[in-house]
Design a protein around this motif. Sequence first.
Motif, mmCIF file in Angstrom:
data_model
loop_
_atom_site.group_PDB
_atom_site.id
_atom_site.type_symbol
_atom_site.label_atom_id
_atom_site.label_comp_id
_atom_site.label_asym_id
_atom_site.label_seq_id
_atom_site.Cartn_x
_atom_site.Cartn_y
_atom_site.Cartn_z
ATOM 1 N N ILE A 63 0.944 -1.100 -0.089
ATOM 2 C CA ILE A 63 0.114 -0.092 0.209
ATOM 3 C C ILE A 63 0.675 1.314 -0.089
ATOM 4 C CG2 ILE A 63 -1.864 1.364 1.051
ATOM 5 C CD1 ILE A 63 -2.493 -1.635 -0.083
ATOM 6 N N ALA A 64 1.104 1.787 -1.183
ATOM 7 C CA ALA A 64 2.087 2.842 -1.288
ATOM 8 C C ALA A 64 1.695 4.286 -1.382
ATOM 9 C CB ALA A 64 3.259 2.500 -2.379
ATOM 10 N N ASP A 65 0.495 4.435 -1.941
ATOM 11 C CA ASP A 65 -0.286 5.684 -1.779
ATOM 12 C C ASP A 65 -1.871 5.675 -1.233
ATOM 13 O OD1 ASP A 65 -2.143 4.966 -3.956
ATOM 14 O OD2 ASP A 65 -0.431 5.138 -5.516
ATOM 15 N N GLN A 66 -2.253 6.838 -1.190
ATOM 16 C CA GLN A 66 -3.663 6.863 -0.609
ATOM 17 C C GLN A 66 -4.651 6.195 -1.652
ATOM 18 O OE1 GLN A 66 -3.636 8.201 2.536
ATOM 19 N NE2 GLN A 66 -6.070 8.157 2.876
ATOM 20 N N ASN A 67 -4.485 6.084 -2.756
ATOM 21 C CA ASN A 67 -5.551 5.557 -3.560
ATOM 22 C C ASN A 67 -5.243 3.986 -3.078
ATOM 23 O OD1 ASN A 67 -6.348 7.655 -5.088
ATOM 24 N ND2 ASN A 67 -4.304 7.580 -6.096
ATOM 25 N N ASP A 68 -4.301 3.317 -2.941
ATOM 26 C CA ASP A 68 -4.221 2.023 -2.666
ATOM 27 C C ASP A 68 -5.136 1.663 -1.280
ATOM 28 O OD1 ASP A 68 -2.853 1.494 -4.980
ATOM 29 O OD2 ASP A 68 -0.986 1.600 -4.170
ATOM 30 N N TYR A 69 -4.562 2.593 -0.480
ATOM 31 C CA TYR A 69 -5.225 2.584 0.943
ATOM 32 C C TYR A 69 -6.698 2.644 0.961
ATOM 33 C CZ TYR A 69 -5.327 3.721 5.815
ATOM 34 O OH TYR A 69 -6.094 3.848 7.097
ATOM 35 N N GLN A 70 -7.198 3.569 0.069
ATOM 36 C CA GLN A 70 -8.748 3.725 0.069
ATOM 37 C C GLN A 70 -9.395 2.500 -0.515
ATOM 38 O OE1 GLN A 70 -10.556 6.130 1.440
ATOM 39 N NE2 GLN A 70 -8.777 6.870 2.345
ATOM 40 N N SER A 71 -8.799 1.710 -1.344
ATOM 41 C CA SER A 71 -9.109 0.633 -2.082
ATOM 42 C C SER A 71 -9.141 -0.639 -1.235
ATOM 43 C CB SER A 71 -8.284 0.168 -3.158
ATOM 44 O OG SER A 71 -8.408 1.142 -4.223
ATOM 45 N N LEU A 72 -8.122 -0.532 -0.237
ATOM 46 C CA LEU A 72 -7.887 -1.595 0.718
ATOM 47 C C LEU A 72 -9.251 -1.641 1.645
ATOM 48 C CD1 LEU A 72 -6.549 -4.050 2.049
ATOM 49 C CD2 LEU A 72 -5.250 -2.301 3.521
ATOM 50 N N LEU A 73 -9.349 -0.342 2.115
ATOM 51 C CA LEU A 73 -10.432 -0.077 3.191
ATOM 52 C C LEU A 73 -11.765 -0.384 2.524
ATOM 53 C CD1 LEU A 73 -9.473 3.114 4.936
ATOM 54 C CD2 LEU A 73 -8.796 0.855 5.619
ATOM 55 N N ALA A 74 -12.150 -0.343 1.399
ATOM 56 C CA ALA A 74 -13.289 -0.679 0.728
ATOM 57 C C ALA A 74 -13.491 -2.144 0.597
ATOM 58 C CB ALA A 74 -13.624 0.174 -0.666
ATOM 59 N N SER A 75 -12.359 -2.932 0.756
ATOM 60 C CA SER A 75 -12.408 -4.340 0.394
ATOM 61 C C SER A 75 -12.884 -5.216 1.677
ATOM 62 C CB SER A 75 -10.882 -4.903 -0.141
ATOM 63 O OG SER A 75 -10.134 -4.700 1.022
ATOM 64 N N ARG A 76 -12.764 -6.476 1.379
ATOM 65 C CA ARG A 76 -13.092 -7.482 2.406
ATOM 66 C C ARG A 76 -12.036 -8.420 2.821
ATOM 67 N NH1 ARG A 76 -19.034 -9.771 1.732
ATOM 68 N NH2 ARG A 76 -18.569 -10.367 3.750
ATOM 69 N N ARG A 77 -10.807 -7.568 2.383
ATOM 70 C CA ARG A 77 -9.411 -8.476 2.636
ATOM 71 C C ARG A 77 -9.253 -8.864 4.118
ATOM 72 N NH1 ARG A 77 -4.884 -10.114 -0.257
ATOM 73 N NH2 ARG A 77 -3.216 -10.385 0.999
ATOM 74 N N ASP A 78 -8.928 -10.126 4.504
ATOM 75 C CA ASP A 78 -8.469 -10.524 5.768
ATOM 76 C C ASP A 78 -7.038 -9.755 5.913
ATOM 77 O OD1 ASP A 78 -10.505 -12.200 6.510
ATOM 78 O OD2 ASP A 78 -9.815 -13.893 5.475
ATOM 79 N N THR A 79 -6.680 -9.685 7.209
ATOM 80 C CA THR A 79 -5.454 -8.981 7.637
ATOM 81 C C THR A 79 -5.093 -9.806 8.628
ATOM 82 O OG1 THR A 79 -6.451 -7.790 9.204
ATOM 83 C CG2 THR A 79 -6.518 -6.815 6.851
ATOM 84 N N LEU A 80 -3.859 -9.462 9.254
ATOM 85 C CA LEU A 80 -3.311 -10.079 10.427
ATOM 86 C C LEU A 80 -4.206 -10.185 11.772
ATOM 87 C CD1 LEU A 80 0.583 -8.948 10.485
ATOM 88 C CD2 LEU A 80 -0.307 -11.220 9.605
ATOM 89 N N VAL A 81 -5.161 -8.944 11.859
ATOM 90 C CA VAL A 81 -5.800 -9.005 12.680
ATOM 91 C C VAL A 81 -6.834 -10.021 12.613
ATOM 92 C CG1 VAL A 81 -7.524 -7.240 13.659
ATOM 93 C CG2 VAL A 81 -5.577 -6.271 12.821
ATOM 94 N N SER A 82 -7.547 -10.112 11.536
ATOM 95 C CA SER A 82 -8.471 -11.185 11.385
ATOM 96 C C SER A 82 -8.143 -12.444 11.553
ATOM 97 C CB SER A 82 -9.322 -10.928 10.139
ATOM 98 O OG SER A 82 -8.427 -10.913 8.882
ATOM 99 N N ARG A 83 -6.808 -12.805 11.127
ATOM 100 C CA ARG A 83 -6.125 -13.777 11.207
ATOM 101 C C ARG A 83 -6.082 -14.419 12.641
ATOM 102 N NH1 ARG A 83 -7.585 -15.159 6.866
ATOM 103 N NH2 ARG A 83 -6.195 -15.811 4.842
ATOM 104 N N PHE A 84 -5.439 -13.451 13.451
ATOM 105 C CA PHE A 84 -5.289 -13.647 14.811
ATOM 106 C C PHE A 84 -6.477 -13.651 15.475
ATOM 107 C CE2 PHE A 84 -0.836 -12.471 14.264
ATOM 108 C CZ PHE A 84 -0.316 -13.453 14.844
ATOM 109 N N GLY A 85 -7.452 -13.137 15.210
ATOM 110 C CA GLY A 85 -8.921 -13.058 15.723
ATOM 111 C C GLY A 85 -9.549 -14.352 15.669
ATOM 112 N N ALA A 86 -9.473 -14.873 14.410
ATOM 113 C CA ALA A 86 -10.231 -16.119 14.022
ATOM 114 C C ALA A 86 -9.359 -17.275 14.699
ATOM 115 C CB ALA A 86 -10.002 -16.455 12.516
ATOM 116 N N ALA A 87 -8.216 -17.159 15.169
ATOM 117 C CA ALA A 87 -7.395 -18.156 16.013
ATOM 118 C C ALA A 87 -7.612 -18.015 17.516
ATOM 119 C CB ALA A 87 -6.102 -18.152 15.657
ATOM 120 N N GLY A 88 -8.724 -17.196 17.828
ATOM 121 C CA GLY A 88 -8.981 -17.086 19.138
ATOM 122 C C GLY A 88 -8.235 -16.094 19.937
ATOM 123 N N TYR A 89 -7.334 -15.258 19.430
ATOM 124 C CA TYR A 89 -6.860 -14.357 19.886
ATOM 125 C C TYR A 89 -7.708 -12.893 20.117
ATOM 126 C CZ TYR A 89 -2.242 -16.310 19.793
ATOM 127 O OH TYR A 89 -0.975 -17.230 19.993
#
Length: 560
Positions: free
Chosen positions: A306-332
């Motif tokens: 994510i190298a510019d604000q356009n990429d960032y906005q696209s990411l926020l509008a997506s449903r992509r899993d992140t490290l946060v969701s990966r750890f959350g799914a594992a019970g963290y």
Amino acid sequence: MNVATAGRGRINRCRIAQVLALLGALLVLNSTLTFQNVWPTLGIRWVPEFSVELTILLLVLVGTAIRGQLPGKAMRRALVGGYSLFVIGRYLDVTVPALMGRSIDLYWDSQHVVHVAAMFLTSVPLWRLLLAMVALLAVGAALIGLLHWSFAVVLRALAQPADRRWLGTFSLVLLALYGAGRLRVLLPSERWFALPVSDLFVEQTRRVLKATVFQDSRWLNSQPPLPHSDFKRLRHGDVFVWFFESYGALVFDDPRFSTSLAEEFSGLERALTGAGWHSVSARVNSSTFGGSSWLAHSSLLSGLRIADQNDYQSLLASRRDTLVSRFGAAGYRTVAIMPGLKFPWPEGQFYGFDQLYDNQALNYTGPAYGWWAVPDQYSLYRVHQMEITPTERAPLFVFFPTINSHAPFAPLPPYQSNWSQIATTGAAPTPESVALASRLDGEELAGAYRRSVRYNLAVLGGYLRHYAPSTAFLMVLGDHQPPAVVGGRDISWQVPVHLFSRDAALLQTLVDLGFNWGMTPDQGALGSIEALGPLLLRALDGASAAGVRTAFPVTVPPIH
């Protein structure tokens, strides 16, 4: 001396005065589009270069003069106004990269102007602000006056056939030299000209259109998802991801910082080893430089660059899993410590943290340290008490971007060896005010930056030795190099990465990959910051740990 001779003398003196005035006007007009920055300051310096925009403008004015259509008063005002915009554009084009290390993006950067100004102007006395505003207005008025005078002189000269001819000839010769230099690589004439200011406006227009009319997020859907992990190698231990604000590789590369900080790193390494902690280090290339920390944060958490604000906005509008969701799914239980958040953070809905400790939730009532007020040591200790101290709890994934090493790196809170004292209201000394001049001075900022790095290392060492759970795994890394006003713009985008654990076998996996033992990373980056997320997931997975060597592409992107 007869009357005719005296008359010719007056005419000659008048002509000399006209020529000198015309040369002075041309020098003013050319210099206002060709100046360069005086690093590391907000100042400018004159350079012996030509402006291609002024050359073209002179040709256009010569053409209108030949047709007897010189601009009237209204057109002259428009001419001065348009030229003033080019002067401002030139100033932004040479100053922002010199101080920040990246080009300006007017569409996105303008949305942060108020907050950035507030950050730098916190605690600055009112009289200093008023004085700065008066000085800025005076400079603006002087510029407008100079441009009015310069164009008046040029237009008067264009009304004279002789002056018109040599101005037209001179402009044609310059334009021919510029064009020849662009077409012929071996001809150095293009180097006699400053980079066109018009390129800035073309680029800014392109960026606005990309962010609005032609916004395209299809690239994101084609990216591979983050790998899954069972996290068995953690044995239910807590995971901390700390971003040290502005922590760049220059602390190891630039003698101004590496020499004075060497003992800090070696001393921390010895202290942690004595306390049973092992550490490994490496470098990665960040996706940003000098600011926009959230781009580096999202690159790490998403596994995408994510190298510019356009990429960032696209990411926020997506449903992509992140490290946060990966750890959350594992019970963290996923926790974000965000002392820098003083306004609503819609991005938090995308990441889906179970608990967000922002500026208000941290409930800090002690002395304010700069724009964000809250000491990092306090933020960490308060969340430790609330989330880590309880015995009956789920394992934690803690995301913590620090703030006290953010530009302008002052005022800096003192490190409290007795951590319980930092939570006591008013226990810390009242911070000293920082003059506006110091906030904008490169050498002063460099000294403040060194002190802020020491503070970060003290907080890290103190927490690991006295408070961190014995089964914890910590990733500590920089988000970006400090602004170019501190270290320069012609340096790499590398940031250090340190991993800490009491499990030497776990860290050996990272050493096999390219990390090295200790707090000092080797020269050269292992890859880009977005590869760290997949790397972490595979390294902590019990089944795929043996194949983790393939998780990190060992490439070194070109230096920006």
